[in-house]
Every structure is written in C-alpha cells, then in structure tokens.
Design a protein around this motif. Structure first.
Motif, PDB file in Angstrom:
ATOM      1  N   SER A 182      50.657  19.650 -56.210  1.00  0.00           N
ATOM      2  CA  SER A 182      49.702  19.351 -57.238  1.00  0.00           C
ATOM      3  C   SER A 182      49.358  17.620 -57.595  1.00  0.00           C
ATOM      4  O   SER A 182      48.493  17.359 -58.397  1.00  0.00           O
ATOM      5  N   GLU A 183      49.507  17.045 -56.410  1.00  0.00           N
ATOM      6  CA  GLU A 183      48.876  15.607 -56.347  1.00  0.00           C
ATOM      7  C   GLU A 183      47.754  15.602 -55.117  1.00  0.00           C
ATOM      8  O   GLU A 183      48.070  16.487 -54.247  1.00  0.00           O
ATOM      9  N   TYR A 184      47.119  14.470 -55.077  1.00  0.00           N
ATOM     10  CA  TYR A 184      46.366  14.376 -53.998  1.00  0.00           C
ATOM     11  C   TYR A 184      46.191  12.799 -53.429  1.00  0.00           C
ATOM     12  O   TYR A 184      46.407  12.091 -54.279  1.00  0.00           O
TER      13      TYR A 184
ATOM     14  N   PRO B 162      42.293  -1.109 -53.856  1.00  0.00           N
ATOM     15  CA  PRO B 162      42.849  -0.611 -52.712  1.00  0.00           C
ATOM     16  C   PRO B 162      42.181   0.763 -52.113  1.00  0.00           C
ATOM     17  O   PRO B 162      41.846   1.551 -53.033  1.00  0.00           O
ATOM     18  N   PRO B 163      41.916   0.939 -50.779  1.00  0.00           N
ATOM     19  CA  PRO B 163      41.294   2.044 -50.712  1.00  0.00           C
ATOM     20  C   PRO B 163      42.242   3.208 -50.300  1.00  0.00           C
ATOM     21  O   PRO B 163      41.894   4.296 -49.407  1.00  0.00           O
ATOM     22  N   ILE B 164      43.384   3.257 -50.503  1.00  0.00           N
ATOM     23  CA  ILE B 164      44.526   4.399 -50.577  1.00  0.00           C
ATOM     24  C   ILE B 164      45.055   4.642 -52.025  1.00  0.00           C
ATOM     25  O   ILE B 164      45.549   3.650 -52.463  1.00  0.00           O
ATOM     26  N   SER B 165      45.076   5.554 -52.319  1.00  0.00           N
ATOM     27  CA  SER B 165      45.893   5.823 -53.587  1.00  0.00           C
ATOM     28  C   SER B 165      46.101   7.353 -54.018  1.00  0.00           C
ATOM     29  O   SER B 165      45.826   8.108 -53.222  1.00  0.00           O
ATOM     30  N   VAL B 166      47.224   7.424 -54.871  1.00  0.00           N
ATOM     31  CA  VAL B 166      47.596   8.787 -55.203  1.00  0.00           C
ATOM     32  C   VAL B 166      47.164   9.246 -56.594  1.00  0.00           C
ATOM     33  O   VAL B 166      47.100   8.018 -57.754  1.00  0.00           O
ATOM     34  N   ALA B 167      46.930  10.395 -56.743  1.00  0.00           N
ATOM     35  CA  ALA B 167      46.564  10.798 -58.148  1.00  0.00           C
ATOM     36  C   ALA B 167      46.752  12.135 -58.374  1.00  0.00           C
ATOM     37  O   ALA B 167      47.154  13.098 -57.640  1.00  0.00           O
ATOM     38  N   ALA B 168      47.226  12.721 -59.536  1.00  0.00           N
ATOM     39  CA  ALA B 168      47.427  14.133 -59.970  1.00  0.00           C
ATOM     40  C   ALA B 168      46.416  14.959 -59.969  1.00  0.00           C
ATOM     41  O   ALA B 168      45.207  14.492 -60.357  1.00  0.00           O
ATOM     42  N   ALA B 169      46.320  15.936 -59.256  1.00  0.00           N
ATOM     43  CA  ALA B 169      45.126  16.919 -59.308  1.00  0.00           C
ATOM     44  C   ALA B 169      45.174  17.844 -60.431  1.00  0.00           C
ATOM     45  O   ALA B 169      46.080  18.351 -60.887  1.00  0.00           O
ATOM     46  N   THR B 170      44.009  17.813 -61.046  1.00  0.00           N
ATOM     47  CA  THR B 170      43.553  18.577 -62.328  1.00  0.00           C
ATOM     48  C   THR B 170      43.678  19.999 -61.935  1.00  0.00           C
ATOM     49  O   THR B 170      43.356  20.403 -60.771  1.00  0.00           O
ATOM     50  N   PRO B 171      44.083  20.960 -62.903  1.00  0.00           N
ATOM     51  CA  PRO B 171      43.579  22.359 -62.491  1.00  0.00           C
ATOM     52  C   PRO B 171      42.427  22.719 -61.881  1.00  0.00           C
ATOM     53  O   PRO B 171      42.416  23.650 -61.224  1.00  0.00           O
ATOM     54  N   GLU B 172      41.436  21.947 -62.553  1.00  0.00           N
ATOM     55  CA  GLU B 172      39.916  22.357 -61.968  1.00  0.00           C
ATOM     56  C   GLU B 172      39.926  21.737 -60.502  1.00  0.00           C
ATOM     57  O   GLU B 172      39.384  22.490 -59.590  1.00  0.00           O
ATOM     58  N   LEU B 173      40.535  20.938 -59.971  1.00  0.00           N
ATOM     59  CA  LEU B 173      40.442  20.343 -58.757  1.00  0.00           C
ATOM     60  C   LEU B 173      41.154  21.223 -57.709  1.00  0.00           C
ATOM     61  O   LEU B 173      40.868  21.886 -56.639  1.00  0.00           O
TER      62      LEU B 173
END
Length: 299
Positions: free
Chosen positions: A70-72, A120-131
């Motif tokens: 659930s992350e990207y 920074p050109p690299i990062s991590v985030a939580a994916a929303t239900p829509e994504l």
C-alpha cells in the motif's frame, strides 16, 4: 482493503514466477520474489512502483528507503541504488507494479509548469485507495488486451494526475520543467552514464549542462546524494561487476576497461560500495538465482 487485495491477485496471476515480467501494457512491468534477496547495486530508472505485498529496502549513499504494501516508491532520475527485498515468502511473495515514467505524458498534462524548489528525486509515500484502484484498473486490461491501446493511455494519465496531486508531486513536476536545475542534472547523469569510462572535471561537466561549477556541484549532490565523481565510480563499479560476471575477466582487466588505472584503488572502491572485494562478490552473485538478481535490478 478490497482494492489492494485485487491488485495483489492481479500481479500474482500475471507474474506467476519470480523475476521481472514484461507486459503488453506500455512501460509496465510486474515484479515478484518468493524470498528475501541479497542487497544488489543496480540503477533505478525514472519510475513509480506500487507495492501490493511484501517489503523492500533501498539505500542511496547512506539514506535508507523502506517501501511496503500500500505504498509507492517514485524515482525522478536515474540513480545507482542498493536494493533488497526484505519481506517475502512462497506463500506471500513480494509483488509490485512498476510504471516507467514518460516525460511526454507529464509535459502534455503540465504545459505551463514553472520551476520550483527542488528536492530529492527519490521518495516513498502511502498510496491512497484511489491510486490503488487505478493501478488495479490498469492491470485489468491484461485480461482485455483489445482495450489496451484505447484505454491504457487514459488510465496512465489518471495515475499521473493522482501522483501530481499527492505528497510527491514535486518529483514529477521537476521532470516537466525543461529549464529547471533538475533537468540539467538529469542531462549530466545521462552524460555520465554514457561516458563513465572517460576522465572529466566537474568544471567541464558543469559547462556542458550550462551551470556554474559551484552551483552544479551543490545541486548534483543534493539531487543524487553523491558527488559527480562518486556517481561515476558507482557506474564504473557496476560495469566491473557485469564484465566479471558475463565475460569472466579479472577485476584488474575489468577495472582497466572502465577507466581505473590502479587495481588497488578499484578494490578499495568496490569493497566500500559492495561490501566485499570484487572476486568474493562475484562468486556470491554466481550462487544467486537469476530471478533474485532480476528482482533487485528493478524497483
């Protein structure tokens, strides 16, 4: 999450074996690993990777990035990264959906993008239900191949729209702005990737991309987490490893071919980055399954 379960099932069904599975969808690949992998030093290309199951770790010059279900992970420029799957099993393999970023799509969506503060050109985030839902809809097209040509570009634009409006949208907007410093750093990275075996000075590289040496050095380090010379060494050592694995040459011969003049310097740099001397590292890699190496060669 129902959509995450669907995304997991789609990846597992269309990527039944470990490794990287190419698909009929433009620039889309599926990754699977049924076990944790050894850390491997590889090049990450500009892409977004949605993890459906399992967990992976990436290291870039001392900074650690963990991404899981659930992350990207999003990468805006080519970067030499050490990656390893750290959570996976036969019953619950590491599964992810990778989409290579297409700058032309972003330019079309943001024709009036303006330069902004770079990060920074690299990062991590939580994916929303829509994504997660739109990623699953993209993979559903694999079961309806006649719809791919008409619908895949529309779904890709929706993915980009949601990413642009998410917490890591700055990474994508930086890709669009042609005259931004990040774009010039990207040009320098491309030059280094093609000419890493040659000698160069920071001043010469700065002039090539139209920046002052001091500004170029600072921005390059901020963007890639390393200096231009360190970046070049990473590329050289990746090629040394490839030559030793694929052509069976010695470390000294491989080092000479990529631009090293001193075998002892090669050995020191190699051990610093890969954690062990060239001969020992290559012997270890030869024991790894090809699929394991393939998974670590991608996001």
């Amino acid at each position: 999450m129902r959509n995450l379960a669907e995304l997991t099932g789609l990846i597992e069904r269309h990527a039944p074996t470990d490794g990287i599975t190419a698909t009929r969808l433009p620039r889309v690949a599926l990754l699977r690993s049924s076990a944790p992998t050894e850390p491997l030093h590889t090049m990450y290309e500009p892409s977004v990777c949605f993890v459906a199951q399992g967990r992976k770790r990436a290291h870039l010059e001392g900074v650690e990035y963990l991404y899981q279900a659930s992350e990207y992970l999003i990468v805006g420029v080519d970067l030499p990264v050490i990656g390893a799957v750290i959570e996976a099993s036969p019953g619950a393999p590491y599964l992810c959906f990778k989409l290579q970023l297409d700058r032309s799509v972003l330019v079309d969506m943001l024709p009036d993008a303006q330069p902004e503060r770079s990060g920074p050109p690299i990062s991590v985030a939580a994916a929303t239900p829509e994504l997660i839902d739109v990623a699953a809809r993209m993979l559903r097209l694999l079961d309806a191949p006649d719809d791919i040509e008409a619908l895949a570009p529309l779904i890709e634009r929706e993915i980009m729209h949601r990413l642009l409006n998410g917490p890591q949208g700055t990474v994508l907007r930086q890709i669009v702005v042609v005259e931004s410093r990040l774009s010039r750093i990207r040009d320098a990275i491309q030059y280094l990737t093609e000419h890493f075996h040659e000698t160069f000075s920071v001043e010469e590289l700065a002039v090539r991309v139209g920046m002052s040496p001091s500004s170029f050095y600072e921005q390059f380090r901020q963007t890639t987490m390393m200096t231009p010379l360190q970046f070049r060494n990473h590329l050289r050592l990746q090629e040394v490893r490839r030559l030793m694995l694929s052509e069976g040459v010695t470390a000294a011969e491989a080092g000479f071919r990529v631009g090293y003049e001193s075998p002892s310097q090669l050995s020191r740099d190699y051990a610093r980055i890969h954690g062990m001397p060239p001969k020992q590292d290559v012997a270890r890699l030869k024991r790894l399954l090809p699929a394991e190496v393939a998974v670590d060669a991608a996001l």
